[in-house]
Design a protein around this motif. Structure first.
Motif, short mmCIF file in Angstrom:
data_model
loop_
_atom_site.label_atom_id
_atom_site.label_comp_id
_atom_site.label_asym_id
_atom_site.label_seq_id
_atom_site.Cartn_x
_atom_site.Cartn_y
_atom_site.Cartn_z
N GLU A 40 -4.64 8.38 3.96
CA GLU A 40 -5.05 7.20 4.71
C GLU A 40 -4.91 7.44 6.21
O GLU A 40 -5.82 7.11 6.99
N GLN A 41 -3.81 8.03 6.63
CA GLN A 41 -3.60 8.29 8.06
C GLN A 41 -4.62 9.29 8.60
O GLN A 41 -5.12 9.13 9.72
N HIS A 48 -14.03 -0.97 4.65
CA HIS A 48 -13.17 -0.78 3.50
C HIS A 48 -13.32 0.64 2.95
O HIS A 48 -14.44 1.14 2.79
N GLY A 73 0.80 -1.22 0.00
CA GLY A 73 0.00 0.00 0.00
C GLY A 73 0.83 1.26 0.00
O GLY A 73 0.34 2.33 0.36
N ARG A 93 -7.97 7.42 8.91
CA ARG A 93 -7.92 6.52 10.07
C ARG A 93 -8.12 7.31 11.38
O ARG A 93 -8.83 6.86 12.29
N HIS A 111 -6.57 4.03 -4.15
CA HIS A 111 -5.92 3.60 -2.91
C HIS A 111 -6.96 2.92 -2.02
O HIS A 111 -7.97 3.52 -1.65
N ASN A 112 -6.70 1.66 -1.67
CA ASN A 112 -7.62 0.88 -0.84
C ASN A 112 -6.97 0.57 0.50
O ASN A 112 -5.79 0.20 0.55
N PHE A 113 -7.73 0.69 1.55
CA PHE A 113 -7.27 0.26 2.87
C PHE A 113 -8.49 -0.10 3.72
O PHE A 113 -9.62 0.24 3.39
N ALA A 117 -1.42 9.61 -1.08
CA ALA A 117 -2.26 8.48 -0.67
C ALA A 117 -2.01 8.06 0.78
O ALA A 117 -2.95 7.88 1.56
N THR A 118 -0.76 7.88 1.15
CA THR A 118 -0.44 7.42 2.51
C THR A 118 -0.86 8.46 3.55
O THR A 118 -1.41 8.11 4.61
#
Length: 281
Positions: free
Chosen positions: A261-262, A247, A145, A265, A178-180, A257-258
């Motif tokens: 994501e943070q 998801h 990722g 979250r 971007h998937n997480f 992207a990273t």
């Protein structure tokens, strides 16, 4: 004049010395040309890499042609003398032949070019060089990722193109799906959180969402398929032990992207703690 003719006659009669001179001359020209293309740049641009690859492939091809013409008679005699063991030579040089044919297959299908992101087997990276025998990539950590360079350089023999499918990931250089996921152990109703989360995600994406929509449209037209779209997606699934798995999917700039994501979250955990304080404990 006579001295020049004597030197030429000597070189023609001594092909090995002439071959060494030709190799040295072409190698010197190749090195000077590559040095000129590179200049004083600390990092090579995509255009520089293309011209360096063309120079290497061109000088290699030129050297092969010149040496073949020079040693043509000897090669013909040698070819006739090894007819009986031709099958053994083919078997012994199977990998080399596959590398050459793999290069031809790559060139004819135009599956990628220098600067593209590709995935071959379990290796992902940006193509920085390709020739008749191998393709060199700068490895990128996509399987975890992440979208950054690992600092590792991988050399792929072209024979791999017959064993593994080549995936061109070039559109991911700018924007990526971007998937997480976030796992929630307690069985609680998470759906009331979605409107708040969606607003927060839209706030994080507002600076690039219009560009993302246009880029997504360009990719759809180029690929000829209906892609998921540029809007964020949230849905819930179940894990093997009955836990809930939330998801997320974003269409966002690859370099952000990273970070996004943070942020998401963090938003999820804060909202979860507000709605289910006992569960959070």
């Amino acid at each position: 004049m006579n001295n020049i003719m004597d030197i030429v006659s000597f070189l023609i009669n001594h092909k090995l010395i002439l071959s060494l001179l030709i190799i040295a001359t072409i190698t010197l020209i190749r090195s000077l040309t590559l040095k000129t293309i590179r200049g004083d740049a600390l990092f090579l641009s995509e255009e520089q890499r293309k011209w360096m690859s063309r120079t290497k492939n061109g000088t290699f091809t030129l050297l092969l042609v010149i040496l073949f013409l020079l040693w043509q008679s000897e090669i013909s005699e040698f070819a006739l003398s090894v007819t009986a063991i031709a099958v053994a030579i083919v078997v012994a040089s199977k990998e080399i032949i596959l590398c050459f044919t793999g290069s031809i297959q790559r060139a004819s299908s135009r599956s990628f070019r220098i600067g593209d992101w590709i995935e071959v087997g379990k290796l992902c990276g940006e193509v920085i060089e390709h020739n008749m025998m191998a393709t060199v990539i700068q490895e990128i950590d996509l399987h975890h990722g992440q979208y950054h360079y690992t600092g590792k350089t991988a050399t792929l023999p072209n024979s791999m193109f017959f064993t593994y499918p080549v995936k061109n990931l070039n559109f991911m250089k700018r924007y990526v799906y971007h998937n997480f996921s976030i796992v929630v152990a307690n069985f609680v109703n998470l759906y009331p959180m979605f409107p708040v989360l969606e607003k927060k995600i839209e706030h994080h994406c507002e600076e690039f969402i219009e560009v993302a929509r246009r880029y997504n449209s360009v990719i759809e037209k180029h690929a000829g398929v209906d892609l998921p779209g540029s809007e964020p997606h949230i849905h819930i699934g179940s894990g093997t032990n009955g836990e809930q798995v939330v998801h997320f999917m974003l269409f966002c700039p690859t370099d952000q992207a990273t970070h996004l994501e943070q942020e998401i979250r963090k938003d999820f955990m804060e909202e979860y703690e507000k709605r289910f304080p006992q569960s959070a404990e």
